[in-house]
Design an enzyme around this catalytic site. Structure first.
Site, PDB file in Angstrom:
ATOM      1  N   LYS A 194       0.330  -1.190  -0.124  1.00  0.00           N
ATOM      2  CA  LYS A 194       0.102  -0.106   0.071  1.00  0.00           C
ATOM      3  C   LYS A 194       1.075   0.910   0.395  1.00  0.00           C
ATOM      4  O   LYS A 194       1.686   1.641   1.010  1.00  0.00           O
ATOM      5  CB  LYS A 194      -1.081   0.121   1.461  1.00  0.00           C
ATOM      6  CG  LYS A 194      -2.312   1.199   1.773  1.00  0.00           C
ATOM      7  CD  LYS A 194      -2.426   1.539   2.855  1.00  0.00           C
ATOM      8  CE  LYS A 194      -1.646   2.390   3.205  1.00  0.00           C
ATOM      9  NZ  LYS A 194      -1.765   3.926   2.444  1.00  0.00           N
ATOM     10  N   GLY A 246       7.606   4.737   7.585  1.00  0.00           N
ATOM     11  CA  GLY A 246       6.252   5.157   7.915  1.00  0.00           C
ATOM     12  C   GLY A 246       7.155   5.804   9.675  1.00  0.00           C
ATOM     13  O   GLY A 246       7.925   6.310  10.141  1.00  0.00           O
ATOM     14  N   SER A 247       5.799   7.001  10.128  1.00  0.00           N
ATOM     15  CA  SER A 247       5.870   7.666  11.172  1.00  0.00           C
ATOM     16  C   SER A 247       6.392   6.592  12.405  1.00  0.00           C
ATOM     17  O   SER A 247       6.315   5.620  12.247  1.00  0.00           O
ATOM     18  CB  SER A 247       5.511   8.608  11.194  1.00  0.00           C
ATOM     19  OG  SER A 247       4.233   7.641  11.510  1.00  0.00           O
ATOM     20  N   THR A 248       7.360   7.114  13.407  1.00  0.00           N
ATOM     21  CA  THR A 248       7.752   7.116  15.107  1.00  0.00           C
ATOM     22  C   THR A 248       5.822   6.803  15.647  1.00  0.00           C
ATOM     23  O   THR A 248       5.573   5.135  16.054  1.00  0.00           O
ATOM     24  CB  THR A 248       8.421   6.952  15.825  1.00  0.00           C
ATOM     25  OG1 THR A 248       9.683   7.237  15.051  1.00  0.00           O
ATOM     26  CG2 THR A 248       8.287   6.420  16.849  1.00  0.00           C
ATOM     27  N   GLY A 251       4.419   3.627  13.505  1.00  0.00           N
ATOM     28  CA  GLY A 251       5.459   2.342  13.482  1.00  0.00           C
ATOM     29  C   GLY A 251       4.759   1.663  15.368  1.00  0.00           C
ATOM     30  O   GLY A 251       4.828   0.392  14.658  1.00  0.00           O
ATOM     31  N   GLU A 268      10.799   0.171   9.293  1.00  0.00           N
ATOM     32  CA  GLU A 268      12.166   1.872   8.449  1.00  0.00           C
ATOM     33  C   GLU A 268      10.930   3.907   9.352  1.00  0.00           C
ATOM     34  O   GLU A 268      10.287   4.064   8.306  1.00  0.00           O
ATOM     35  CB  GLU A 268      12.146   1.795   7.579  1.00  0.00           C
ATOM     36  CG  GLU A 268      12.830   0.985   6.806  1.00  0.00           C
ATOM     37  CD  GLU A 268      14.263   0.510   7.365  1.00  0.00           C
ATOM     38  OE1 GLU A 268      15.260   1.267   7.838  1.00  0.00           O
ATOM     39  OE2 GLU A 268      15.201  -0.562   7.263  1.00  0.00           O
ATOM     40  N   CYS A 302      13.553  11.481   5.907  1.00  0.00           N
ATOM     41  CA  CYS A 302      13.711  10.685   7.054  1.00  0.00           C
ATOM     42  C   CYS A 302      15.354  10.737   7.837  1.00  0.00           C
ATOM     43  O   CYS A 302      15.306  10.630   9.517  1.00  0.00           O
ATOM     44  CB  CYS A 302      13.348   8.398   7.037  1.00  0.00           C
ATOM     45  SG  CYS A 302      14.556   7.940   6.158  1.00  0.00           S
ATOM     46  N   GLU A 399      11.142  15.507  15.789  1.00  0.00           N
ATOM     47  CA  GLU A 399      10.945  15.206  13.678  1.00  0.00           C
ATOM     48  C   GLU A 399      10.099  15.880  13.773  1.00  0.00           C
ATOM     49  O   GLU A 399       9.027  15.614  12.973  1.00  0.00           O
ATOM     50  CB  GLU A 399      11.094  13.311  13.447  1.00  0.00           C
ATOM     51  CG  GLU A 399      11.334  13.866  11.638  1.00  0.00           C
ATOM     52  CD  GLU A 399      11.099  12.437  11.018  1.00  0.00           C
ATOM     53  OE1 GLU A 399       9.943  11.789  11.546  1.00  0.00           O
ATOM     54  OE2 GLU A 399      11.180  11.651   9.946  1.00  0.00           O
TER      55      GLU A 399
HETATM   56  P1  NAP Z   1       2.801   7.438   8.357  1.00  0.00           P
HETATM   57  O1  NAP Z   1       1.889   8.902   8.396  1.00  0.00           O
HETATM   58  O2  NAP Z   1       3.776   7.150   9.636  1.00  0.00           O
HETATM   59  O3  NAP Z   1       3.220   6.873   7.090  1.00  0.00           O
HETATM   60  C1  NAP Z   1       3.085   6.233   6.422  1.00  0.00           C
HETATM   61  C2  NAP Z   1       2.378   5.056   5.736  1.00  0.00           C
HETATM   62  O4  NAP Z   1       1.413   4.668   7.036  1.00  0.00           O
HETATM   63  C3  NAP Z   1       1.555   5.611   4.817  1.00  0.00           C
HETATM   64  O5  NAP Z   1       0.732   4.024   3.597  1.00  0.00           O
HETATM   65  C4  NAP Z   1       0.230   5.527   5.376  1.00  0.00           C
HETATM   66  O6  NAP Z   1      -0.831   5.550   4.878  1.00  0.00           O
HETATM   67  C5  NAP Z   1       0.183   4.245   6.209  1.00  0.00           C
HETATM   68  N1  NAP Z   1      -0.759   4.403   7.819  1.00  0.00           N
HETATM   69  C6  NAP Z   1      -1.134   5.619   8.803  1.00  0.00           C
HETATM   70  N2  NAP Z   1      -1.906   5.545   9.554  1.00  0.00           N
HETATM   71  C7  NAP Z   1      -1.459   3.862   9.960  1.00  0.00           C
HETATM   72  C8  NAP Z   1      -2.195   2.599  10.555  1.00  0.00           C
HETATM   73  N3  NAP Z   1      -2.575   2.738  11.490  1.00  0.00           N
HETATM   74  N4  NAP Z   1      -2.066   1.468  10.494  1.00  0.00           N
HETATM   75  C9  NAP Z   1      -0.986   0.741   8.938  1.00  0.00           C
HETATM   76  N5  NAP Z   1      -0.768   1.608   8.127  1.00  0.00           N
HETATM   77  C10 NAP Z   1      -0.873   3.496   8.948  1.00  0.00           C
HETATM   78  O7  NAP Z   1       3.778   8.333   7.993  1.00  0.00           O
HETATM   79  P2  NAP Z   1       4.452   9.262   6.540  1.00  0.00           P
HETATM   80  O8  NAP Z   1       3.487  11.120   7.109  1.00  0.00           O
HETATM   81  O9  NAP Z   1       3.666   8.565   4.973  1.00  0.00           O
HETATM   82  O10 NAP Z   1       5.723   9.601   6.113  1.00  0.00           O
HETATM   83  C11 NAP Z   1       6.735  10.651   7.085  1.00  0.00           C
HETATM   84  C12 NAP Z   1       7.676   9.103   8.333  1.00  0.00           C
HETATM   85  O11 NAP Z   1       8.137   8.019   7.562  1.00  0.00           O
HETATM   86  C13 NAP Z   1       8.822  10.218   8.784  1.00  0.00           C
HETATM   87  O12 NAP Z   1       7.823  10.103  10.670  1.00  0.00           O
HETATM   88  C14 NAP Z   1       9.868   9.476   8.311  1.00  0.00           C
HETATM   89  O13 NAP Z   1      10.768   9.283   9.043  1.00  0.00           O
HETATM   90  C15 NAP Z   1       9.371   8.335   8.254  1.00  0.00           C
HETATM   91  N6  NAP Z   1      10.049   7.775   7.650  1.00  0.00           N
HETATM   92  C16 NAP Z   1      10.994   6.621   7.389  1.00  0.00           C
HETATM   93  C17 NAP Z   1      12.157   6.599   6.267  1.00  0.00           C
HETATM   94  C18 NAP Z   1      13.118   4.916   7.039  1.00  0.00           C
HETATM   95  O14 NAP Z   1      13.362   4.670   5.949  1.00  0.00           O
HETATM   96  N7  NAP Z   1      13.544   5.170   8.041  1.00  0.00           N
HETATM   97  C19 NAP Z   1      12.068   6.405   5.381  1.00  0.00           C
HETATM   98  C20 NAP Z   1      11.089   7.471   4.661  1.00  0.00           C
HETATM   99  C21 NAP Z   1       9.995   7.949   5.597  1.00  0.00           C
HETATM  100  P3  NAP Z   1      -1.214   7.171   4.876  1.00  0.00           P
HETATM  101  O15 NAP Z   1      -0.603   7.998   3.598  1.00  0.00           O
HETATM  102  O16 NAP Z   1      -2.902   6.874   3.505  1.00  0.00           O
HETATM  103  O17 NAP Z   1      -1.932   7.575   6.014  1.00  0.00           O
END
Ligand code: NAP
Ligand code: MG
Length: 488
Positions: A194, A246-248, A251, A268, A302, A399
């Site tokens: 997804k 995604g976000s901590t 996660g 990640e 990230c 962050e």
């Molecule tokens: P996010 O809000 O955590 O979303 C990541 C993904 O998870 C999206 O596809 C999101 O869907 C989905 N999601 C949201 N709520 C969920 C739930 N309860 N259960 C399962 N999936 C769910 O993060 P983001 O705002 O997209 O991305 C930014 C974050 O990603 C930052 O914190 C960044 O540091 C981190 N990141 C980490 C890495 C790494 O390799 N460590 C790389 C890139 C990004 P929707 O978009 O449809 O809400």
């Protein structure tokens, strides 16, 4: 460079003629369906959501929203493909399919790059030179591992886990899809992926490539939707592994949901990287590295070098050079090849960044932004630098995920290691110095998964990537990226 040009450059008055990338060669459909079992199918509940161009706020397309029933269809298709075809397909054949996907991404790279910039807001220079080539490189790299697993893990006779549920963010949409899908296929797993809600288009284009590559139906399923769809994947009973980027915060929710189940996971998550400049560093190079570390991709990275630590003796010189360089950054149309900083990915994310800008000022830090023209429509943030920052400020601890740099100073190496490690995150770090001994001293003491020396934000499929502490667990990339998809 003549004196006149030099002056113009540092006064930020470069007037470059627009150089927009053409959009004639791309096709974006009015409506996109779910990719399940090798076919594009309508969502069971008939619901769609809009994806927009964050640089213009104009709608690009309608995207299917997968419900629980659709997630179940996708997992069933993946399970059938795993037990029926993929787990018994020879490793050499698997490698050929992955290689074919890599070639097709390469062939269509111009189309992928423009769509990535349109849908996500990142500058075309980055989608063209970073995202799409790295995505193709991951497929090429893992195609090579498919028939060498017994050499990678000698005497361990590894086998696939089964069905992997993969959930990715919006900052590197195609690249994150490649990081997830390529190692899963190389190790004989099938996939339900997804993408993030705001950036589904290149993942759906990838679904078309997968169809064109003739991958057996159901080996890769790409379903779109919001957080609820992600949660339905996480909680589906027949998933063997969750790979999440995604976000901590999210996660942690996922880790709680899968606790006590047999599901394996790689996480990640977020970061708050320290970029450390010593007095013996090549300063002009360091300035470029700092700029690349935090303003690259609007700071939607990230591993962004969002905390800058400067040795006291060079603070004034470095800050002057950094501010001069910031003055020459071009913010604007992501499709223009001269653009350095594109659009913020969404209105929500711009709100988060603006909240931190206010908080930074309120907590007593000094904010600097160069004078730059910002388009009237769309979501934008000028490159921002905070000085007079202390360790306790929110802008130094949390962050922000935007083009916002918090600058602090240090005197000794031990002091900077303590300060840099004083964070719940541990994804990446950077160090700038002329001395190899300092690099080694620092890298062995920094609690960060990746430490760049005299460079920043460089990615390569052969190199493992991942964090410590609240930045997650497990590694993606390299040989290390295979193990989380295997049982021994
Ligand atoms: P996010 O809000 O955590 O979303 C990541 C993904 O998870 C999206 O596809 C999101 O869907 C989905 N999601 C949201 N709520 C969920 C739930 N309860 N259960 C399962 N999936 C769910 O993060 P983001 O705002 O997209 O991305 C930014 C974050 O990603 C930052 O914190 C960044 O540091 C981190 N990141 C980490 C890495 C790494 O390799 N460590 C790389 C890139 C990004 P929707 O978009 O449809 O809400
Ligand atoms: Mg969009």
């Amino acid at each position: 460079m003549s004196k006149k040009i030099e002056e113009l450059k540092f006064s930020g008055e470069w007037d470059l003629a627009p150089a927009p990338e053409s959009t004639n060669h791309i096709s974006v459909k009015k409506e996109y369906q779910l990719f399940i079992g090798g076919k594009f199918v309508k969502p069971k509940k008939g619901k769609y959501f809009s994806t927009i161009n964050p640089a213009t706020e104009k709608k690009l397309s309608s995207i299917a929203e997968a419900s629980k029933e659709d997630v179940d269809r996708a997992v069933k298709a993946a399970r059938k493909a795993h037990s029926g075809v993929w787990s018994s397909t020879s490793a050499k054949e698997r490698g050929k399919y992955i290689y074919r996907i890599a070639r097709l991404i390469q062939e269509k790279s111009r189309e992928f790059a423009v769509i990535e910039s349109l849908d996500g807001g990142k500058p075309i220079r980055e989608s063209r030179d970073v995202d799409i080539p790295i995505a193709a490189a991951h497929f090429f790299y893992y195609a090579g591992w498919a028939d060498k697993l017994n050499y990678a893990f000698p005497n361990q006779n590894p086998s696939s886990l089964g069905v992997a549920g993969q959930i990715i963010p919006w900052n590197f949409p195609l690249m994150m899809a490649a990081w997830k899908i390529a190692p899963a296929l190389a190790t004989g797993n099938t996939v339900v992926l997804k993408p993030a809600e705001t950036t589904s288009l290149t993942a759906l284009k990838l679904a078309e490539v997968i169809q064109e590559a003739d991958l057996p139906p159901g080996v890769v399923n790409i379903i779109t939707g919001a957080g609820a769809t992600g949660s339905d994947i996480v909680n589906h009973k027949d998933i063997d592994k969750i790979a999440f980027t995604g976000s901590t915060g999210v996660g942690k929710i996922i880790m709680k949901s899968i606790a006590g189940t047999a599901k394996k996971s790689t996480m990640e998550l977020g970061g708050k990287a320290a970029n450390i400049v010593f007095e013996d560093a090549p300063l002009d190079q360091a300035v470029e590295g700092i700029i690349n570390g935090i303003y690259f991709n609007q700071g939607h990275v990230c591993c962004a070098g969002s905390r800058l630590f400067v040795q006291e003796s060079i603070y004034d010189t470095l800050l002057r050079k950094l501010k001069d360089r910031m003055q020459s950054l071009i913010v604007g149309n992501p499709l223009d090849k001269n653009t350095d900083i594109g659009a913020i990915n969404s209105k929500e994310q711009l709100g988060v960044i603006n909240k931190y800008l206010s908080l930074g000022k309120k907590e007593g830090a000094d904010m600097f932004q160069p004078s730059c023209d910002i388009p009237s429509k769309g979501f934008w943030c000028a490159p921002t630098l905070f000085t007079n920052v202390s360790q306790s400020h929110a802008i130094a601890k949390e962050e922000i995920f935007g083009p916002v740099l918090a600058v602090q100073t240090f005197r000794t190496i031990d002091e900077v290691i303590t300060k840099a490690n004083n964070t719940p995150f541990g994804l990446s770090a950077g160090v700038w110095t002329d001395k190899g001994s300092k690099v080694f001293n620092l890298t062995s003491k920094m609690r960060a998964g990746v430490v760049w020396a005299n460079t920043y934000n460089k990615f390569d499929p052969t190199s493992p990537f991942g964090g410590y502490k609240e930045s997650g667990h497990g590694r993606e990339g390299g040989l290390h990226g295979l193990a989380p998809y295997l049982k021994f």
